[in-house]
Motif scaffolding. Structure first.
Motif, short mmCIF file in Angstrom:
data_model
loop_
_atom_site.label_atom_id
_atom_site.label_comp_id
_atom_site.label_asym_id
_atom_site.label_seq_id
_atom_site.Cartn_x
_atom_site.Cartn_y
_atom_site.Cartn_z
N VAL A 97 0.84 -1.20 0.00
CA VAL A 97 0.00 0.00 0.00
C VAL A 97 0.88 1.26 0.00
CG1 VAL A 97 -1.59 1.36 1.41
CG2 VAL A 97 -2.00 -1.08 1.08
N ALA A 98 1.92 1.24 0.86
CA ALA A 98 2.80 2.41 0.91
C ALA A 98 3.49 2.63 -0.43
CB ALA A 98 3.85 2.22 2.01
N ASN A 99 3.89 1.55 -1.06
CA ASN A 99 4.56 1.68 -2.36
C ASN A 99 3.62 2.20 -3.43
OD1 ASN A 99 5.40 0.45 -5.13
ND2 ASN A 99 7.26 0.58 -3.90
N ILE A 100 2.38 1.73 -3.41
CA ILE A 100 1.40 2.20 -4.39
C ILE A 100 1.17 3.70 -4.21
CG2 ILE A 100 -1.03 2.11 -5.06
CD1 ILE A 100 -0.98 -0.87 -4.56
N TRP A 101 1.00 4.09 -2.96
CA TRP A 101 0.78 5.51 -2.66
C TRP A 101 1.91 6.35 -3.25
CZ3 TRP A 101 4.00 8.74 0.21
CH2 TRP A 101 3.48 10.00 0.50
N ARG A 102 3.12 5.85 -3.10
CA ARG A 102 4.26 6.60 -3.57
C ARG A 102 4.37 6.59 -5.09
NH1 ARG A 102 8.93 8.81 -3.38
NH2 ARG A 102 10.42 7.91 -4.81
N GLY A 103 3.88 5.53 -5.73
CA GLY A 103 4.08 5.40 -7.17
C GLY A 103 2.99 6.03 -8.03
N ILE A 104 1.81 6.27 -7.43
CA ILE A 104 0.69 6.77 -8.22
C ILE A 104 1.02 8.07 -8.98
CG2 ILE A 104 -1.60 7.81 -8.03
CD1 ILE A 104 -2.34 5.68 -6.08
N PRO A 105 1.60 9.07 -8.34
CA PRO A 105 1.82 10.34 -9.04
C PRO A 105 2.62 10.17 -10.33
CG PRO A 105 2.40 10.55 -6.74
CD PRO A 105 2.08 9.13 -6.94
N PHE A 106 3.66 9.36 -10.27
CA PHE A 106 4.48 9.17 -11.45
C PHE A 106 3.63 8.64 -12.61
CE2 PHE A 106 6.93 6.05 -13.97
CZ PHE A 106 7.79 6.93 -14.60
N VAL A 107 2.84 7.61 -12.32
CA VAL A 107 2.00 7.03 -13.35
C VAL A 107 0.95 8.04 -13.81
CG1 VAL A 107 0.37 5.18 -13.86
CG2 VAL A 107 2.35 4.73 -12.41
N ALA A 108 0.30 8.69 -12.85
CA ALA A 108 -0.79 9.60 -13.19
C ALA A 108 -0.30 10.75 -14.06
CB ALA A 108 -1.43 10.15 -11.91
N ILE A 109 0.79 11.36 -13.69
CA ILE A 109 1.28 12.51 -14.44
C ILE A 109 1.79 12.08 -15.82
CG2 ILE A 109 3.04 14.33 -14.47
CD1 ILE A 109 0.70 14.88 -12.59
N THR A 110 2.46 10.94 -15.88
CA THR A 110 2.94 10.46 -17.17
C THR A 110 1.77 10.17 -18.10
OG1 THR A 110 4.62 9.34 -15.87
CG2 THR A 110 4.60 8.88 -18.22
N LEU A 111 0.77 9.47 -17.57
CA LEU A 111 -0.38 9.13 -18.41
C LEU A 111 -1.19 10.38 -18.76
CD1 LEU A 111 -1.66 5.74 -16.96
CD2 LEU A 111 -0.01 6.19 -18.76
N LEU A 112 -1.22 11.33 -17.85
CA LEU A 112 -1.93 12.58 -18.14
C LEU A 112 -1.28 13.27 -19.34
CD1 LEU A 112 -4.10 14.60 -17.30
CD2 LEU A 112 -2.43 15.67 -15.80
N ALA A 113 0.07 13.27 -19.34
CA ALA A 113 0.77 13.85 -20.48
C ALA A 113 0.38 13.12 -21.76
CB ALA A 113 2.28 13.76 -20.26
N GLY A 114 0.26 11.79 -21.66
CA GLY A 114 -0.14 11.01 -22.83
C GLY A 114 -1.55 11.35 -23.27
N LEU A 115 -2.46 11.49 -22.30
CA LEU A 115 -3.87 11.78 -22.62
C LEU A 115 -3.99 13.10 -23.36
CD1 LEU A 115 -5.72 10.73 -19.35
CD2 LEU A 115 -5.86 9.65 -21.58
N GLN A 116 -3.14 14.06 -22.97
CA GLN A 116 -3.28 15.38 -23.56
C GLN A 116 -2.78 15.44 -24.99
OE1 GLN A 116 -2.07 18.33 -20.60
NE2 GLN A 116 -4.14 17.93 -19.83
N THR A 117 -2.05 14.41 -25.40
CA THR A 117 -1.60 14.40 -26.79
C THR A 117 -2.67 13.81 -27.71
OG1 THR A 117 -0.61 12.23 -26.59
CG2 THR A 117 0.81 14.12 -26.09
N ILE A 118 -3.71 13.20 -27.13
CA ILE A 118 -4.76 12.62 -27.97
C ILE A 118 -5.67 13.73 -28.48
CG2 ILE A 118 -6.68 11.00 -28.05
CD1 ILE A 118 -5.35 9.47 -25.78
N SER A 119 -5.81 13.80 -29.77
CA SER A 119 -6.57 14.90 -30.36
C SER A 119 -8.05 14.80 -30.02
CB SER A 119 -6.39 14.87 -31.87
OG SER A 119 -7.40 15.63 -32.47
N PRO A 120 -8.66 15.89 -29.56
CA PRO A 120 -10.09 15.87 -29.20
C PRO A 120 -10.96 15.53 -30.40
CG PRO A 120 -9.04 17.91 -28.48
CD PRO A 120 -8.05 17.20 -29.32
#
Lengths: 447, 320
Positions: B184-207
């Motif tokens: 649980v502690a490791n997941i808590w620590r790892g979420i931001p990295f995944v979320a921000i990286t994927l968010l960057a990916g999401l924003q490249t998808i053309s609306p």
């Protein structure tokens, strides 16, 4: 090397701090150490000598304050500048290894326990100094000899400075409520007391997690009090024995009386729980008492008054199965100033310096030389008595085999601790656990 | 403005013959080598050398204080018969697998939420990064207090505030609860990295893709399944690879919270390697455990890259 402005400031503030720390019958300390008339050691100090000393960090302030003050006294007396570095306990071993392998750096390393055995070929012989100190101060304590000399010889490799012992620490009033004046010395009585304390809501608490000092100390007490041992006199693994099985079964009963969470405690676990009033009894160094006593919180001061210490219960052993972790000073052969290095250690061990240092540590370090047990402060505060004999013990890491680095590896890998932990939680039978632990220990005792 | 060219007539100066150094710097292979030199130097000093030394140590019986001798693969043979080592291997794989899945599910969810228009977007995105920014040792100590058997804030709330339980929870006192607590502690620590990286990916998808899908009557799930997921794959595979590597070689969380206890149930390969090598002085054996991590890391990297990212976009052509 000269003492820089920054260092002299530190020294100055250290001595101011020294003056402001409440002394416990300490200033008179020097006179209450019985000494024999021994021809003084006259080391020819090298011209232009300067020393660098590596030492384990303090846990209680006076340890560092008085050490620095004594060092400054040495510099004032001889003109030899001495730089002392206090480094964390975990870093001592790796740093000593670097010093030994590179043949450079500090002249004196104050390490722990069996470290001198590891570096026997790289450190200077200390027999003359040890003999002198022993003759002058009533002889060396048993544990000093075990850790200071080459196994079964009179050749000294190091100067044991003092040992950290961990007797029973308990709340007097709660133990009294349970119907006891003292902690029973036998297994049965101790277990009954623990059961009563548990029922009263002030349970016994001692770590069986990965707490290097506490858990290993507790596991060793369990073993030794049943006359079980890790290795025999010849250094053969002797863990898988009926004595060990008995200890494992007893530990299982004891665990039922323990506070919840002791399997996950690190070395600060019992200190925190004791200060919070969650446990009524544990095994520990004097640090709990020191912390309570010197706290600005009157509630904690009151707790200190109610705190009492006693040697660990003997169980089946003839003497209290309690060991200590000694600071053990080595002079490396690569030093350009071996005489100055030895003279510095001699100076630090003499009553004028050692006395105030020891008495102000109020038992955090137990003395390595017998005469210092006679100092008045040990009895002025009767709570400290058990610590006066902290190094007067035949028990050591890796008892009863030769003192070797192998025992440190077993300790560092929690082999014995894990044996107990797996049994008391019902995850292994005593027989299986003892067998497995013996196999694990064998990995480090392989020749 | 009128440009008057007469005054500025360019004077032709013949190019000077280059010196040898000048010619050397004109040569492309030399320049390439020169520009690579600092990087190669750094890699050799800080990567190749330690790695090589680790490999060498793993084949010696070096202890702290004693230079060892070459003993071939003895350390590895001895480890293969060591149940503690296999326990650590098993938990490392379990820890990596479960924590990675957790991080990606929650991270993706968070990224999708953050991709919407919400008030205080920038502020919330900054907050999300916190667990990632805080030094691991500090967050590990915070978790250590959260899991403390006597002083846990979680237990305090459940027992003393809400009165839902009568006893404090012993998070780290038994093998399985300790294992899950660390995950649980490791997941808590790892979420931001995944979320921000994927968010960057999401924003490249053309609306416009979503608009087209909307016109075709695609449901939200279909849009997610047919547009978001495929277009997220490239960045997902990179994030996955990195995340698996970080998690597999995790050390600080476990070392600060349990040190591998109770009875070695939470040892990761990295913490066991450290315990054996430094406090236990067995440098050779510790190095052997560390070296044993390499094959696992290689396999994990290859699986992430070829398993998740086997599509053609990796070669630069269109997705089919």
């Amino acid at each position: 090397m000269t003492i820089s402005r920054r260092e002299s400031l530190t020294l100055a503030s250290a001595s101011i701090a020294a003056a402001s720390i409440p002394t416990i019958g300490a200033r008179a300390a020097v006179t209450d150490v019985p000494t024999a008339d021994v021809k003084p050691l006259d080391y020819k100090l090298e011209k232009g000598a300067e020393l660098r000393v590596l030492r384990p960090a303090k846990f209680i302030d006076p340890d560092e304050v008085y050490w620095r003050e004594n060092t400054k006294k040495y510099t004032d007396a001889t003109g030899i500048p001495v730089r002392v570095d206090f480094i964390s306990w975990e870093d001592i071993r790796p740093q000593t290894a670097v010093v030994a392998n590179t043949g450079a750096g500090p002249d004196i390393v104050v390490g722990f326990s069996s470290d001198p055995q590891i570096y026997a070929s790289k450190i200077a012989d200390m027999t003359d100094l040890a003999d002198y100190l022993g003759a002058k101060y009533g002889g060396w304590q048993e544990l000093s000899k075990l850790y200071g000399t080459k196994w079964k010889t009179n050749q000294w490799l190091s100067i044991p400075i003092g040992g950290g012992a961990g007797p029973t620490v308990y709340r007097q009033s709660w133990v009294k409520e349970a119907g006891y004046d003292k902690i029973p010395d036998d297994h049965e009585g101790f277990l009954t007391l623990c059961q009563k304390l548990h029922t009263a809501g002030h349970p016994f608490g001692m770590s069986l997690g990965h707490a290097l000092g506490d858990a290993n100390g507790f596991a060793s007490w369990l073993l030794w009090s049943f006359n079980a041992m890790l290795v025999d006199e010849d250094g053969k693994i002797a863990l898988d024995s009926k004595e060990t099985i008995a200890a494992l079964k007893y530990a299982t009963e004891l665990q039922k009386t323990q506070v919840s969470g002791n399997l996950s405690w690190n070395d600060s676990g019992n200190n925190k729980a004791y200060a919070a009033g969650d446990i009524g009894m544990t095994f520990n160094g004097v640090s709990i008492y020191y912390f309570l006593k010197s706290s600005p919180d009157p509630k904690l001061n009151q707790m200190a008054v109610d705190t009492q210490h006693q040697l660990l219960p003997k169980g089946l052993a003839s003497r209290s199965p309690m060991s200590a972790t000694p600071m053990n000073a080595m002079v490396f052969k690569h030093t350009k100033y071996p005489n100055a290095a030895k003279d510095y250690l001699r100076f630090m061990m003499e009553a004028d310096q050692y006395g105030p240092w020891l008495s102000n540590c109020i038992g955090y370090w137990s003395n390595s030389l017998k005469a210092y047990s006679k100092m008045a402060f040990w009895t002025q505060d009767p709570k400290l008595v058990p610590y006066a004999s902290g190094m007067d013990t035949p028990y050591y890491d890796g008892y009863k085999g030769p003192v070797t680095p192998a025992s440190s590896a077993v300790t560092a890998n929690y082999t014995v601790v894990d044996m107990f932990a797996s049994v008391v939680t019902g995850n292994a039978t005593p027989e299986d656990a003892a067998k497995r632990a013996a196999q694990q220990a064998q990995r480090y005792y392989k020749t | 403005m009128d440009a008057t060219t007469g005054d500025l007539a360019l004077e032709w100066k013949p190019r000077k013959q280059h010196s040898r150094i000048g010619r050397l710097f004109d040569s492309k292979p030399f320049l390439v080598a020169l520009c690579l030199l600092p990087t190669v130097g750094l890699l050799v000093v800080f990567l190749t050398y330690p790695l090589g030394l680790g490999l060498w140590l793993s084949m010696t019986d070096t202890t702290i204080g004693q230079p060892g001798e070459y003993i071939g693969l003895d350390n590895f043979y001895s480890l293969f018969s060591d149940p503690v080592f296999w326990g650590a291997v098993w938990y490392t794989i379990f820890y990596t697998a479960v924590a990675t899945v957790g991080k990606f599910l929650l991270g993706l969810w968070l990224a999708l939420l953050l991709n919407n228009h919400i008030p205080f977007k920038a502020f919330i995105r900054a907050i999300v990064l916190l667990p990632w920014i805080v030094p691991t040792v500090l967050s590990a100590i915070a978790w250590w207090w959260i899991y403390d058997p006597q002083f846990s804030i979680v237990s305090f709330v459940l027992v003393d505030v809400l009165h839902w339980r009568t006893h404090y929870i012993d998070f780290l006192g038994s093998p399985w609860s300790a294992r899950w607590s660390l995950i649980v502690a490791n997941i808590w620590r790892g979420i931001p990295f995944v979320a921000i990286t994927l968010l960057a990916g999401l924003q490249t998808i053309s609306p416009s893709l979503y608009e087209a899908a909307l016109l075709d009557g695609a449901s939200g799930w279909q849009q997610f399944r047919r547009i978001t997921v495929p277009l997220l794959m490239p960045i997902l595979s990179v994030a996955l690879t990195l995340s698996v590597l970080f998690t597999f070689s995790d050390f600080q969380l476990v070392y600060a919270i349990t040190r591998g206890g109770p009875f070695n149930s939470t040892h990761l390969m990295a913490t066991l390697a450290f315990q054996r090598a430094i406090p236990g002085s067995q440098l050779g054996e510790g190095a052997a455990i560390a070296v044993s991590m390499i094959p696992f890391l290689l396999v994990a990297t290859l699986v992430c890259f070829f398993g998740v990212g086997r599509r053609k976009w990796q070669q630069g052509s269109d997705n089919d």
